[in-house]
Design an enzyme around this catalytic site. Structure first.
Site, mmCIF file in Angstrom:
data_model
loop_
_atom_site.group_PDB
_atom_site.id
_atom_site.type_symbol
_atom_site.label_atom_id
_atom_site.label_comp_id
_atom_site.label_asym_id
_atom_site.label_seq_id
_atom_site.Cartn_x
_atom_site.Cartn_y
_atom_site.Cartn_z
ATOM 1 N N TYR A 1 48.255 40.060 40.984
ATOM 2 C CA TYR A 1 47.166 39.185 41.409
ATOM 3 C C TYR A 1 47.701 37.680 41.082
ATOM 4 O O TYR A 1 47.912 37.602 39.931
ATOM 5 C CB TYR A 1 46.103 39.580 40.715
ATOM 6 C CG TYR A 1 45.128 40.601 41.244
ATOM 7 C CD1 TYR A 1 45.706 41.366 42.503
ATOM 8 C CD2 TYR A 1 44.082 41.515 40.728
ATOM 9 C CE1 TYR A 1 45.204 42.461 43.104
ATOM 10 C CE2 TYR A 1 43.569 42.429 41.435
ATOM 11 C CZ TYR A 1 44.116 43.029 42.402
ATOM 12 O OH TYR A 1 43.338 44.102 43.040
HETATM 13 N N1 NAP Z 1 43.285 48.076 45.311
HETATM 14 C C1 NAP Z 1 43.481 47.016 46.214
HETATM 15 O O1 NAP Z 1 44.234 47.022 47.067
HETATM 16 C C2 NAP Z 1 42.283 45.861 45.888
HETATM 17 C C3 NAP Z 1 41.957 44.934 46.998
HETATM 18 C C4 NAP Z 1 41.130 44.179 47.067
HETATM 19 C C5 NAP Z 1 40.615 44.157 45.892
HETATM 20 N N2 NAP Z 1 40.613 44.794 44.814
HETATM 21 C C6 NAP Z 1 39.816 44.649 43.487
HETATM 22 O O2 NAP Z 1 38.472 44.607 44.043
HETATM 23 C C7 NAP Z 1 38.036 43.510 43.616
HETATM 24 C C8 NAP Z 1 36.682 42.817 44.379
HETATM 25 O O3 NAP Z 1 37.344 42.711 45.722
HETATM 26 P P1 NAP Z 1 36.649 41.499 46.524
HETATM 27 O O4 NAP Z 1 37.009 40.104 45.916
HETATM 28 O O5 NAP Z 1 37.271 41.513 47.912
HETATM 29 O O6 NAP Z 1 35.192 41.810 46.241
HETATM 30 P P2 NAP Z 1 33.762 41.187 47.305
HETATM 31 O O7 NAP Z 1 32.651 41.382 46.532
HETATM 32 O O8 NAP Z 1 33.810 42.034 48.594
HETATM 33 O O9 NAP Z 1 34.281 39.776 47.867
HETATM 34 C C9 NAP Z 1 34.309 38.802 46.711
HETATM 35 C C10 NAP Z 1 33.891 37.636 47.372
HETATM 36 O O10 NAP Z 1 32.600 37.337 47.762
HETATM 37 C C11 NAP Z 1 31.890 36.352 47.654
HETATM 38 N N3 NAP Z 1 30.929 36.306 46.783
HETATM 39 C C12 NAP Z 1 30.974 37.299 45.883
HETATM 40 N N4 NAP Z 1 29.661 37.129 45.011
HETATM 41 C C13 NAP Z 1 28.820 36.211 45.768
HETATM 42 C C14 NAP Z 1 27.693 35.756 45.665
HETATM 43 N N5 NAP Z 1 26.759 36.206 44.640
HETATM 44 N N6 NAP Z 1 26.984 34.940 46.591
HETATM 45 C C15 NAP Z 1 27.766 34.348 47.386
HETATM 46 N N7 NAP Z 1 29.369 34.895 47.550
HETATM 47 C C16 NAP Z 1 29.641 35.736 46.863
HETATM 48 C C17 NAP Z 1 33.132 35.002 47.127
HETATM 49 O O11 NAP Z 1 33.747 34.338 48.076
HETATM 50 P P3 NAP Z 1 34.088 33.134 47.827
HETATM 51 O O12 NAP Z 1 35.466 33.090 47.293
HETATM 52 O O13 NAP Z 1 34.423 32.876 49.557
HETATM 53 O O14 NAP Z 1 33.259 32.356 47.165
HETATM 54 C C18 NAP Z 1 34.042 36.478 46.454
HETATM 55 O O15 NAP Z 1 35.250 35.624 46.457
HETATM 56 C C19 NAP Z 1 38.999 42.499 43.254
HETATM 57 O O16 NAP Z 1 38.849 41.271 42.419
HETATM 58 C C20 NAP Z 1 40.197 43.496 42.771
HETATM 59 O O17 NAP Z 1 39.880 43.665 41.540
HETATM 60 C C21 NAP Z 1 41.431 45.739 44.901
#
Ligand code: NAP
Length: 335
Positions: free
Chosen positions: A53
């Site tokens: 990351y």
């Molecule tokens: N194992 C793996 O391969 C893998 C892959 C992906 C993720 N992960 C893990 O899972 C975690 C979460 O994944 P994800 O970031 O894709 O989760 P997600 O919750 O689907 O997407 C997060 C994005 O949603 C938006 N967001 C979140 N809360 C919000 C709110 N209250 N209001 C408006 N927009 C909001 C933001 O977008 P904007 O940035 O555009 O504002 C944020 O960057 C990662 O941090 C990581 O630790 C693991």
């Protein structure tokens, strides 16, 4: 977590957004630190990062942010993804994993990782080598528990049986993608996890932001949003990631989430998170806030219980057809 004594909070703080990055919107260290502290102050414990990351900066930021509170945290990280172009700078070999763990411990500023996860399947390394290496990490005290991420059902079984055959430490968790727009793990992966003693900590519960209802068909994604940044990137792969996140199917599901939220007087984010939290087999939901406001918005979602009327409609519109084996990374309809 799974068939183990490890206890984790139902909400896990994902830290992929921590530290600037070239194709995904990031947040700086000051905001990331506020997010970590607010999360811990609310009594949650489980924090997820990975060596890749933001080029290792996420681990460094998390390590500094939890200083003095290390024992309040269940700290998870991962290895497997490339750290350079060399053949030994990736994968699940003894050579790479040993170097990767030492580097993660250095960046995190700790002497042990609570949950160490294989970030993907490596078909160039015999799994016996991987499980005995990981078992050595546990015996040395540098790792407490072991997990997998993005494995297919067959790979999960192979990994767990390899550990059993070798008398090595078993895996207790899987980290797959799961949300209203990505339900591929329901057919095989979640049942296999339950049978083989793995809990599930699921990623991208908001479909990368689509399920917050902030994207529509009329206006182009805002340039500073994750999808806007992906679309603006010069990396060819970024465009297809954006297309996977934002398409007719995901927008139809998001519209239903927005409708349910309006009926209930809550945010779409709350509806999407409540749905995934209450799915059978989900141990913890990994949120990915980029700002402190987003963190608060996400945590509010955990207070909601979806009434059957809205849950049934969401179930109907997001159902996936049974298809090819899934490793939980796809969010399109299985072919
Ligand atoms: N194992 C793996 O391969 C893998 C892959 C992906 C993720 N992960 C893990 O899972 C975690 C979460 O994944 P994800 O970031 O894709 O989760 P997600 O919750 O689907 O997407 C997060 C994005 O949603 C938006 N967001 C979140 N809360 C919000 C709110 N209250 N209001 C408006 N927009 C909001 C933001 O977008 P904007 O940035 O555009 O504002 C944020 O960057 C990662 O941090 C990581 O630790 C693991």
């Amino acid at each position: 977590m799974g068939r183990s004594g490890l206890k984790v909070s139902r909400v896990c703080l994902g830290t992929m957004n921590f530290g600037p990055s070239d194709h995904v919107t990031g947040c700086d260290e000051a905001e990331a630190t506020r997010i970590v502290h607010a999360f811990l102050d609310r009594g949650h414990t489980f924090i997820d990062t990975a060596d890749v990351y933001t080029g290792g900066r996420s681990e460094e930021i998390v390590g500094r942010a939890v200083k003095g509170r290390r024992d309040d945290v269940v700290l998870a990280t991962k290895a497997f993804m490339p750290h350079g172009t060399g053949p030994n700078q990736r994968g699940l070999s003894r050579l790479h994993l040993t170097r990767a763990l030492e580097a993660s411990l250095r960046r995190l500023g700790t002497d042990h990782v609570d949950l160490y996860q294989c970030h993907g399947w490596d078909d160039t390394t015999p799994f016996e080598e991987t499980v005995t290496t990981l078992d050595g990490f546990v015996r040395s005290g540098k790792v407490r528990y072991l997990g997998l991420s993005n494995f297919t059902a067959a790979q999960i079984v192979e990994a767990q049986w390899a550990a059993q055959r070798a008398g090595a430490t078993p895996f207790v968790s899987l980290q797959p993608q799961y949300s209203l727009v990505a339900r591929g793990i329901e057919a095989e992966i979640l049942p296999v996890c339950a049978r083989h003693g793995l809990g599930a900590a699921v990623w991208s519960p908001l479909g990368g932001g689509v399920l917050t209802g902030r994207y529509g068909r009329e206006a182009a994604p805002a340039a500073e949003s994750r999808i806007g940044r992906l679309l603006g990137s010069s990396l060819p792969a970024a465009r297809s990631v954006a297309d996977g996140l934002l398409n007719d199917r995901t927008l139809d599901i998001a519209a239903e989430v927005v409708k349910a939220a309006a009926e209930l007087g809550v945010t779409p984010t709350a509806v999407a998170l409540a749905w995934v939290r209450d799915r059978p087999g989900v141990t913890s939901v990994i949120i990915g806030p980029r700002t402190l406001d987003q963190l608060h918005g996400n945590l509010e979602g955990f207070a909601l219980t979806l009434p059957a009327r809205q849950a049934d409609r969401l179930e109907e519109i997001s159902r996936m057809e049974k298809g090819a084996p899934d490793n939980g990374t796809t969010n399109t309809r299985a072919a």
